[in-house]
Design an enzyme around this catalytic site. Structure first.
Site, PDB file in Angstrom:
ATOM      1  N   CYS A  91       8.276  -8.824   3.771  1.00 10.86           N
ATOM      2  CA  CYS A  91       8.480  -7.178   3.501  1.00 10.86           C
ATOM      3  C   CYS A  91       9.272  -6.971   2.411  1.00 10.86           C
ATOM      4  CB  CYS A  91       8.656  -6.578   4.734  1.00 10.86           C
ATOM      5  SG  CYS A  91       7.744  -7.003   6.367  1.00 10.86           S
ATOM      6  N   HIS A 143       9.673  -4.373  -1.101  1.00  9.21           N
ATOM      7  CA  HIS A 143      10.426  -3.033  -0.426  1.00  9.21           C
ATOM      8  C   HIS A 143      11.902  -3.294  -0.236  1.00  9.21           C
ATOM      9  CE1 HIS A 143       6.477  -1.158   0.243  1.00  9.21           C
ATOM     10  NE2 HIS A 143       5.900  -2.035   0.991  1.00  9.21           N
ATOM     11  N   ARG A 172      -1.009  -0.039   9.402  1.00  4.35           N
ATOM     12  CA  ARG A 172      -0.192  -0.456   7.978  1.00  4.35           C
ATOM     13  C   ARG A 172       0.485  -1.634   7.996  1.00  4.35           C
ATOM     14  NH1 ARG A 172       0.121  -1.379   4.201  1.00  4.35           N
ATOM     15  NH2 ARG A 172       0.877  -0.411   2.205  1.00  4.35           N
ATOM     16  N   CYS A 189      -0.059  -4.895   5.465  1.00  7.38           N
ATOM     17  CA  CYS A 189       0.675  -5.589   4.636  1.00  7.38           C
ATOM     18  C   CYS A 189       0.543  -7.091   4.861  1.00  7.38           C
ATOM     19  CB  CYS A 189       2.280  -4.969   4.836  1.00  7.38           C
ATOM     20  SG  CYS A 189       2.790  -3.819   3.753  1.00  7.38           S
TER      21      CYS A 189
END
Lengths: 274, 213
Positions: free
Chosen positions: A183, A187, A231, A235
């Site tokens: 992630c 991010h 969501r 990803c």
């Protein structure tokens, strides 16, 4: 009446620009921003609210082999208490002896109260583009909408809740798959983009507060409501990982971590995204 | 008495800090053992086909980079760099420069390796534009990686830099340990030939990366 037709025109414009070339993403974003602005003037025009309404009906209607409604489902504030429940999730539920986010909890209730088979419900839980969000997602949208305007206030005080946050943080930085992605690849810094798409810095409280509370959201490019579990699944798809299971310990932990970072942020669900 | 008072004054601010900053609890929590994280990941992807098992596990470089949030201490960075460099395979004919036009096409393509990309309908892309600026013509570029505009020109088109570019694309960690960039060669995302095409896009004087067109 006039406002409504303007809204409809703006919404069509948004759809058209969303399906156009990626080079027009900035225009799309501007179009959506304009639409968001109009939503503030008329908050009832978000298409996601139709799903929230559907979710409310599903919540109240007897269903499943046991022909029971979900009105006895305890979302953490007592059986049937929906107002403000989402704002305090994810949380630990003693009856299930685990931490659950809103979708995992509703899934649990659908199994325990309505007698539905959870294994079947998680086989294909997310809609394809243009298809409406499934029943579970619609109910989650309804529950989240009943905390809209409130602030995230999940406590994460119990040992298992703290553990979920710590596990989520570990997973947020865990690289794997053929692209070595985690992630954090996209991010973990501010102001970066993929192509022209801006990326929120989700390990940062300020940026997480701005975006996490918008889910579930009506996603213009998919033309349906996308939930937070969906969501996260999306990803992982992009990260070249296999299909992440709804309600798995990993997805709940990630959502716990994101919610913890966004703690104090305002819930504006269903939101409206690109 | 005196000691007790010392303890009390010493402990009091600590307790205050602990209560005042609950946000730090996540960081203070004991490290989750690797074996548990691996088991949690395995359980999260129950429909993974048998030949996808390797996507769930981590090699040494992934483990080390994850544990240090991609900022490894110097000695470890050197270990990673050395290990990854040793794993690079070079073109059999020794030619690092392929066809920049093919390189541009693969820089645009983000196709490949998602669970929705099977059975494969075309060659995998490199998706370079997702993260890098490369040419003036393509305005839709990401910023996760540095701009590569004028890449070859800025390096005087030197032979040594052609080889370095190949190595960076084949295995980015050989140049930048714990880089966010995929190891396109080592992880078999691109073929050796495709990597030489990407090298040409960066290093050929005729490439739009360097001509400004």
């Amino acid at each position: 009446m006039r406002t409504r037709s303007i809204l409809r025109a703006a919404f069509c414009a948004v759809i058209v620009s969303a399906s156009a070339a990626i080079a027009q993403d900035t225009d799309t974003e501007k179009g959506i921003e304009k639409y968001r602005q109009m939503l503030k003037e008329d908050p009832w025009s978000n298409p996601g609210l139709l799903d929230a309404d559907r979710g409310e009906t599903l919540w109240r209607t007897a269903g499943g082999p046991r022909k029971a409604s979900l009105e006895t489902c305890d979302l953490g504030k007592g059986p049937g208490k929906v107002d403000g429940a989402f704002a305090e999730m994810p949380r630990y539920f003693a009856d299930a002896d685990r931490v659950m986010d809103v979708e995992t909890r509703i899934l649990w209730c659908m199994e325990k109260i309505q007698g539905l088979n959870a294994a079947d419900l998680v086989k294909k839980p997310y809609p394809g583009g243009g298809r409406p969000v499934g029943d579970l997602g619609a109910i989650a949208t309804y529950v989240a909408s009943k905390s809209s305007g409130m602030k995230y206030s999940a406590k994460f005080a119990l040992a298992k809740e703290k553990d979920a946050v710590a596990l989520g943080e570990t997973l947020f930085f865990r690289r794997s798959g053929p692209f070595d992605f985690s992630c954090s690849t996209c991010h973990a810094a501010s102001g970066l983009r993929i192509r022209l798409q801006g990326l929120p810095f989700l390990a940062d409280s300020k940026e997480a507060k701005e975006v996490v509370g918008e889910w579930p959201a009506y996603r213009v490019s998919n033309a349906h409501v996308m939930t937070m579990q969906h969501r996260v699944y999306d990803c992982y798809w992009q990260m070249r990982m296999p299909e992440a299971r709804l309600g798995s310990e990993a997805t709940v932990a990630l959502i716990s971590y994101l919610t913890k970072v966004a703690s104090g942020g305002e819930i504006a669900a269903p939101g409206l995204k690109r | 008495m005196h000691i007790a008072r010392l303890f009390a004054t010493a402990l009091f601010p600590l307790a205050t800090v602990a209560f005042a900053t609950p946000a730090a609890f996540a960081q203070q929590a004991p490290k989750i053992p690797d074996a548990r994280v691996d088991a949690v990941v395995k359980a999260a992807f129950p429909t993974a086909p048998a030949d996808w098992e390797s996507r769930l596990t981590q090699d040494a470089t992934m483990k080390e980079c994850s544990a240090h949030h991609n900022a490894p201490p110097k000695a470890l960075a050197e270990t990673i760099q050395k290990r990854e460099k040793a794993a690079i395979e070079y073109p059999a004919d020794g030619k690092f420069m392929g066809d920049w036009k093919k390189g541009e096409a693969l820089a645009q393509s983000g196709y490949g390796l998602r669970f929705s990309d099977y059975p494969a309908r075309r060659a995998n892309g490199g998706n370079c534009y997702a993260c890098h600026q490369l040419t003036r013509k393509e305005v839709s570029f990401g910023t996760l990686g540095p701009s590569l505009l004028d890449y070859g020109k800025l390096r005087g088109f030197k032979e040594a830099d052609v080889k370095l570019a190949y190595e960076k694309i084949y295995d980015s960690h050989s140049a930048f340990p714990c880089s966010n960039m995929p190891r396109f060669g080592k992880n078999k995302i691109l073929t050796i030939e495709q990597i030489t095409d990407a090298v040409a896009l960066l290093m050929s004087p005729e490439s739009p990366v360097n001509t400004g067109k």
